[in-house]
Motif scaffolding. Structure first.
Motif, PDB file in Angstrom:
ATOM      1  N   GLY A  10      26.286 -13.887 -22.049  1.00 36.67           N
ATOM      2  CA  GLY A  10      27.636 -13.355 -22.191  1.00 36.67           C
ATOM      3  C   GLY A  10      27.875 -12.603 -23.482  1.00 36.67           C
ATOM      4  N   GLY A  11      26.930 -12.692 -24.409  1.00 38.03           N
ATOM      5  CA  GLY A  11      27.053 -11.943 -25.661  1.00 38.03           C
ATOM      6  C   GLY A  11      26.826 -10.459 -25.422  1.00 38.03           C
ATOM      7  N   LEU A  12      27.521  -9.637 -26.161  1.00 37.84           N
ATOM      8  CA  LEU A  12      27.349  -8.196 -26.039  1.00 37.84           C
ATOM      9  C   LEU A  12      26.730  -7.669 -27.325  1.00 37.84           C
ATOM     10  N   LEU A  13      25.539  -7.120 -27.211  1.00 40.65           N
ATOM     11  CA  LEU A  13      24.833  -6.553 -28.356  1.00 40.65           C
ATOM     12  C   LEU A  13      24.777  -5.036 -28.188  1.00 40.65           C
ATOM     13  N   GLY A  20      24.867   2.800 -30.104  1.00 37.29           N
ATOM     14  CA  GLY A  20      25.867   2.404 -29.125  1.00 37.29           C
ATOM     15  C   GLY A  20      25.283   1.954 -27.794  1.00 37.29           C
ATOM     16  N   GLU A  21      23.954   1.839 -27.737  1.00 38.54           N
ATOM     17  CA  GLU A  21      23.308   1.400 -26.505  1.00 38.54           C
ATOM     18  C   GLU A  21      23.488  -0.109 -26.336  1.00 38.54           C
ATOM     19  N   LYS A  75      21.648   0.680 -18.980  1.00 36.27           N
ATOM     20  CA  LYS A  75      20.271   1.031 -18.634  1.00 36.27           C
ATOM     21  C   LYS A  75      19.410  -0.231 -18.614  1.00 36.27           C
ATOM     22  N   ALA A  76      19.630  -1.141 -19.566  1.00 40.37           N
ATOM     23  CA  ALA A  76      18.844  -2.377 -19.636  1.00 40.37           C
ATOM     24  C   ALA A  76      19.007  -3.191 -18.351  1.00 40.37           C
ATOM     25  N   LEU A  77      20.225  -3.305 -17.864  1.00 41.70           N
ATOM     26  CA  LEU A  77      20.479  -4.054 -16.639  1.00 41.70           C
ATOM     27  C   LEU A  77      19.804  -3.382 -15.450  1.00 41.70           C
ATOM     28  N   ARG A  78      19.960  -2.094 -15.331  1.00 44.27           N
ATOM     29  CA  ARG A  78      19.358  -1.381 -14.201  1.00 44.27           C
ATOM     30  C   ARG A  78      17.831  -1.525 -14.209  1.00 44.27           C
ATOM     31  N   LEU A  79      17.232  -1.464 -15.389  1.00 49.15           N
ATOM     32  CA  LEU A  79      15.780  -1.643 -15.487  1.00 49.15           C
ATOM     33  C   LEU A  79      15.364  -3.047 -15.076  1.00 49.15           C
TER      34      LEU A  79
END
Length: 177
Positions: free
Chosen positions: A28-31, A36-37, A69-73
């Motif tokens: 749940g953390g947002l890095l 800004g990626e 992009k990280a999620l899609r990958l």
């Protein structure tokens, strides 16, 4: 693995499982990088659970309010083909997926951790929440995992679904040789 028989009865017949991402497949953390990626940390236990679901005949579906992009990958690497990104109102996306798959809510399970997940969770035959989900979500869930989101909670959910489907032992057997 042993589970309460009443819990397994609720999860029996599930053929599609909806997953939130932030707080379920991640902690749940947002890095964010300096550019800004969006950066995300995924747990390999959860990933293997999603692969096992597919091999067990249960379709995993991701519905998330964010896109990256990280999620899609990660989803591509796991072979997940049903995903809805940037979807704040998750109910229409879930209903559309059920129609596409020729299923109804009685064949569906969901794992979520916060209020936007509640409409989908309320309609599913089986609803699950990670240990660190919001109190309202834990109260609605049929089962709350001992594990936190991003730290094996999704795998625990997958294990329940596989035990309820009768596929767990068959999927485990090749690893015991």
């Amino acid at each position: 693995m042993t589970f309460n028989p009443a819990l397994l009865l609720k999860a029996q017949g599930v053929r599609v499982a909806f997953f939130d991402v932030d707080g379920v497949l991640t902690d749940g953390g947002l890095l964010f990088s300096e550019a800004g990626e969006s950066l995300k940390r995924f747990n390999t236990l959860d990933g293997h659970g999603l692969k096992l679901l597919q091999r067990g005949g249960i379709t995993p579906v991701v519905i998330t309010g964010r896109d990256s992009k990280a999620l899609r990958l990660r989803l591509q690497a796991l072979g997940i083909t049903h995903a809805h990104f940037g979807t704040e109102d998750k109910l229409p996306a879930a209903a559309q997926t059920l129609t596409t798959l020729g299923l109804d809510w009685s064949h569906a399970a969901a794992m979520g951790d916060d209020w936007p997940d509640l409409p989908v969770m309320r309609r599913c035959a089986f609803a699950c929440a990670p240990a660190n989900a919001h109190a309202e979500v834990r109260a609605l869930a049929h089962h709350v995992t001992a594990e936190h989101g991003g730290d094996g909670a999704a795998r625990a959910f997958c294990d329940i679904l596989l035990v309820a489907s009768g596929r767990y032992v068959d999927l485990l057997e090749p690893y015991l040789q």
